[in-house]
Structure formats: C-alpha cells, structure tokens
Design a protein around this motif. Structure first.
Motif, PDB file in Angstrom:
ATOM      1  N   ASP A 120      45.608  47.444  45.727  1.00  0.00           N
ATOM      2  CA  ASP A 120      46.463  47.051  44.613  1.00  0.00           C
ATOM      3  C   ASP A 120      47.492  46.030  45.112  1.00  0.00           C
ATOM      4  O   ASP A 120      47.648  45.814  46.308  1.00  0.00           O
ATOM      5  CB  ASP A 120      47.157  48.276  44.020  1.00  0.00           C
ATOM      6  CG  ASP A 120      46.160  49.291  43.470  1.00  0.00           C
ATOM      7  OD1 ASP A 120      45.034  48.894  43.114  1.00  0.00           O
ATOM      8  OD2 ASP A 120      46.514  50.482  43.400  1.00  0.00           O
ATOM      9  N   PHE A 134      49.871  45.505  39.818  1.00  0.00           N
ATOM     10  CA  PHE A 134      48.502  45.519  39.307  1.00  0.00           C
ATOM     11  C   PHE A 134      47.781  46.652  40.022  1.00  0.00           C
ATOM     12  O   PHE A 134      47.398  46.524  41.184  1.00  0.00           O
ATOM     13  CB  PHE A 134      47.828  44.174  39.560  1.00  0.00           C
ATOM     14  CG  PHE A 134      46.427  44.059  39.009  1.00  0.00           C
ATOM     15  CD1 PHE A 134      45.928  44.949  38.060  1.00  0.00           C
ATOM     16  CD2 PHE A 134      45.596  43.033  39.425  1.00  0.00           C
ATOM     17  CE1 PHE A 134      44.635  44.840  37.554  1.00  0.00           C
ATOM     18  CE2 PHE A 134      44.303  42.904  38.933  1.00  0.00           C
ATOM     19  CZ  PHE A 134      43.829  43.813  38.002  1.00  0.00           C
ATOM     20  N   LYS A 136      44.615  48.452  40.292  1.00  0.00           N
ATOM     21  CA  LYS A 136      43.275  47.964  39.958  1.00  0.00           C
ATOM     22  C   LYS A 136      42.290  49.096  39.723  1.00  0.00           C
ATOM     23  O   LYS A 136      42.432  50.186  40.284  1.00  0.00           O
ATOM     24  CB  LYS A 136      42.783  47.052  41.080  1.00  0.00           C
ATOM     25  CG  LYS A 136      43.701  45.856  41.280  1.00  0.00           C
ATOM     26  CD  LYS A 136      43.400  45.112  42.550  1.00  0.00           C
ATOM     27  CE  LYS A 136      44.464  44.053  42.794  1.00  0.00           C
ATOM     28  NZ  LYS A 136      44.327  43.421  44.103  1.00  0.00           N
ATOM     29  N   ARG A 143      32.992  43.157  35.864  1.00  0.00           N
ATOM     30  CA  ARG A 143      34.335  42.596  35.704  1.00  0.00           C
ATOM     31  C   ARG A 143      34.559  41.432  36.671  1.00  0.00           C
ATOM     32  O   ARG A 143      35.178  40.427  36.318  1.00  0.00           O
ATOM     33  CB  ARG A 143      35.393  43.678  35.924  1.00  0.00           C
ATOM     34  CG  ARG A 143      36.818  43.176  35.715  1.00  0.00           C
ATOM     35  CD  ARG A 143      37.817  44.305  35.653  1.00  0.00           C
ATOM     36  NE  ARG A 143      39.153  43.778  35.438  1.00  0.00           N
ATOM     37  CZ  ARG A 143      40.175  44.525  35.065  1.00  0.00           C
ATOM     38  NH1 ARG A 143      40.026  45.822  34.849  1.00  0.00           N
ATOM     39  NH2 ARG A 143      41.371  43.978  34.881  1.00  0.00           N
ATOM     40  N   GLN A 147      36.451  37.917  36.035  1.00  0.00           N
ATOM     41  CA  GLN A 147      37.850  37.910  36.466  1.00  0.00           C
ATOM     42  C   GLN A 147      37.917  38.221  37.953  1.00  0.00           C
ATOM     43  O   GLN A 147      37.334  39.202  38.414  1.00  0.00           O
ATOM     44  CB  GLN A 147      38.664  38.971  35.699  1.00  0.00           C
ATOM     45  CG  GLN A 147      40.122  39.054  36.138  1.00  0.00           C
ATOM     46  CD  GLN A 147      40.821  40.299  35.617  1.00  0.00           C
ATOM     47  OE1 GLN A 147      40.183  41.265  35.212  1.00  0.00           O
ATOM     48  NE2 GLN A 147      42.134  40.271  35.624  1.00  0.00           N
ATOM     49  N   TYR A 149      39.615  39.986  39.911  1.00  0.00           N
ATOM     50  CA  TYR A 149      40.622  41.033  39.755  1.00  0.00           C
ATOM     51  C   TYR A 149      40.969  41.725  41.066  1.00  0.00           C
ATOM     52  O   TYR A 149      42.001  42.393  41.161  1.00  0.00           O
ATOM     53  CB  TYR A 149      40.166  42.067  38.710  1.00  0.00           C
ATOM     54  CG  TYR A 149      39.116  43.043  39.174  1.00  0.00           C
ATOM     55  CD1 TYR A 149      39.463  44.275  39.713  1.00  0.00           C
ATOM     56  CD2 TYR A 149      37.760  42.734  39.083  1.00  0.00           C
ATOM     57  CE1 TYR A 149      38.495  45.173  40.138  1.00  0.00           C
ATOM     58  CE2 TYR A 149      36.786  43.616  39.512  1.00  0.00           C
ATOM     59  CZ  TYR A 149      37.156  44.838  40.039  1.00  0.00           C
ATOM     60  OH  TYR A 149      36.202  45.718  40.471  1.00  0.00           O
ATOM     61  N   THR A 150      40.133  41.588  42.104  1.00  0.00           N
ATOM     62  CA  THR A 150      40.421  42.288  43.355  1.00  0.00           C
ATOM     63  C   THR A 150      41.493  41.563  44.173  1.00  0.00           C
ATOM     64  O   THR A 150      42.326  42.190  44.798  1.00  0.00           O
ATOM     65  CB  THR A 150      39.146  42.449  44.188  1.00  0.00           C
ATOM     66  OG1 THR A 150      38.577  41.164  44.448  1.00  0.00           O
ATOM     67  CG2 THR A 150      38.134  43.325  43.464  1.00  0.00           C
ATOM     68  N   CYS A 151      41.476  40.275  44.161  1.00  0.00           N
ATOM     69  CA  CYS A 151      42.493  39.387  44.721  1.00  0.00           C
ATOM     70  C   CYS A 151      43.064  39.877  46.050  1.00  0.00           C
ATOM     71  O   CYS A 151      42.379  39.924  47.044  1.00  0.00           O
ATOM     72  CB  CYS A 151      43.558  39.126  43.673  1.00  0.00           C
ATOM     73  SG  CYS A 151      44.358  37.529  43.862  1.00  0.00           S
ATOM     74  N   TRP A 177      37.489  33.861  45.081  1.00  0.00           N
ATOM     75  CA  TRP A 177      36.600  34.474  44.086  1.00  0.00           C
ATOM     76  C   TRP A 177      35.142  34.249  44.480  1.00  0.00           C
ATOM     77  O   TRP A 177      34.325  35.165  44.491  1.00  0.00           O
ATOM     78  CB  TRP A 177      36.902  33.895  42.715  1.00  0.00           C
ATOM     79  CG  TRP A 177      36.283  34.613  41.551  1.00  0.00           C
ATOM     80  CD1 TRP A 177      35.484  35.721  41.576  1.00  0.00           C
ATOM     81  CD2 TRP A 177      36.432  34.279  40.179  1.00  0.00           C
ATOM     82  NE1 TRP A 177      35.120  36.086  40.308  1.00  0.00           N
ATOM     83  CE2 TRP A 177      35.685  35.218  39.424  1.00  0.00           C
ATOM     84  CE3 TRP A 177      37.116  33.276  39.501  1.00  0.00           C
ATOM     85  CZ2 TRP A 177      35.612  35.174  38.032  1.00  0.00           C
ATOM     86  CZ3 TRP A 177      37.053  33.234  38.115  1.00  0.00           C
ATOM     87  CH2 TRP A 177      36.302  34.182  37.390  1.00  0.00           C
TER      88      TRP A 177
END
Length: 197
Positions: A120, A134, A136, A143, A147, A149-151, A177
């Motif tokens: 997170d 965030f 996660k 997903r 997106q 989203y793991t970043c 990404w």
C-alpha cells in the motif's frame, strides 16, 4: 534475498533527494543496495549530492549518465548496476517506511515463489503530513490491464525483469506499468503486502 533499489534521478531538489536516501538508510532490513542514476542533470549540485551519498555508505552506488536519455534509459542503467535478487522501484521523491524492506522480505520468505510484491502507499505534502492513503486490493490481472494500481512500493524478481527485457523505451512515462504487466505474465506468484510502506 538482497534488494537492489533502483532510483533514476533528474534535477531533483536536494532536500527531497536527501529524504528519499535517508528513508533507505533508515531501513530495519539491511541487505540492500541503492542504485542511483543521474540522467545527466544540468545542476552540478545533483552530481555532488549523489557523490556524497556514495561516500556515506558502501551500499549506495551512483552512476552519472553522460547524456540525458529519459527515465527508461536511466532505469535500465540502474538495472545493469543491480546485483540483488529483487529489484525495488523507488522514485527520486519517494520515501520508504522504515520497515518496508523487512515486511517485503518476510512475505518472500513465507512464499519463495513470489516474483512480484506490492504494498500500500500514501501521499505526503511538503510539510510531511500524510493524506490520501491507497489501501490496495489483492492481485487482479483484470484491474491491472486498466489501471496501474500496484504502483509503489513494487518489488520484482530480477531474473524475471531480465527475462522480459527490462524497461521498454516505447513506454516512456508508463514504463513501470509496462514492466509490471510483463513480469506478472511470467510470475509464479504475486503478493500484496498490506500496509502503507
């Protein structure tokens, strides 16, 4: 496992860069190396500051690129420097929680087939106040296709990163990404470590 922390640097303000490096030096898990690559910053202060970091701790390694190539070129230079079993992606203005690498290490020991681990994250303002955590969800390939989203924090097994060819110049600006998509296609296991790290 040993962690190679990959950090491209370009024209970073000194106080922000120091906070990033300090957060690595403060890790409770000590088997790491920090690969800092200056992408030919114009300001001499950036070069001088990076060299002072390298003199501070033998685990900090610095490379000065002779020409500006962008974040993908700088990241790939850092990958060549990396000796660790795992690559941790750290931007030049990020900060790690002191237990970040320890928590990721614990997760990998508990599941040695993990090839990608993410945690997170949170945002901080100029005064150091947290805002915008965030927390996660678990791993979702669906997903991830729509997106990134793991970043941060993202940690990838170096052998898989090398297998997929490192960072791709065609995806400059979205290189993290792209590499996570490629690594997770090959990964045996993907782990989410809950906690803002």
């Amino acid at each position: 496992p040993r962690f190679s922390i990959v950090t491209p640097v370009y024209e970073t303000p000194g106080d922000i860069l120091w906070l990033t490096v300090e957060s690595v030096l403060s890790q409770t898990f000590g088997d790491w190396e920090l690969c800092l690559v200056d992408d030919c910053s114009r300001a001499a202060r950036v070069r001088d500051l990076l060299d002072s970091f390298a003199a501070m701790d033998p685990r900090i390694r610095v490379e000065h690129r002779p020409e500006n190539g962008g974040i993908v070129a700088a990241s790939n230079t850092a990958l060549v420097m990396a000796d660790g079993e795992f690559i941790a992606l750290l931007d030049h203005d990020d900060r790690l929680h002191p237990d970040a690498l320890a928590k990721v290490h614990e997760a990998i020991l508990a599941d040695p087939e993990a090839d990608y681990v993410y945690t997170d994250e949170d945002k901080m303002d100029a005064q150091g106040h947290h805002g915008g955590p965030f927390l996660k969800p678990g791993w979702s390939p669906e997903r991830m296709r729509t997106q990134m989203y793991t970043c941060h924090l993202s940690v990838l097994r170096r052998s898989v990163v090398e297998e997929v060819g490192g960072f791709d110049h065609e995806f400059e600006g979205a290189q993290d990404w792209d590499i996570v998509l490629k690594v997770t296609e090959q990964a045996r296991k993907v782990l989410h470590v809950p906690g803002v790290l």
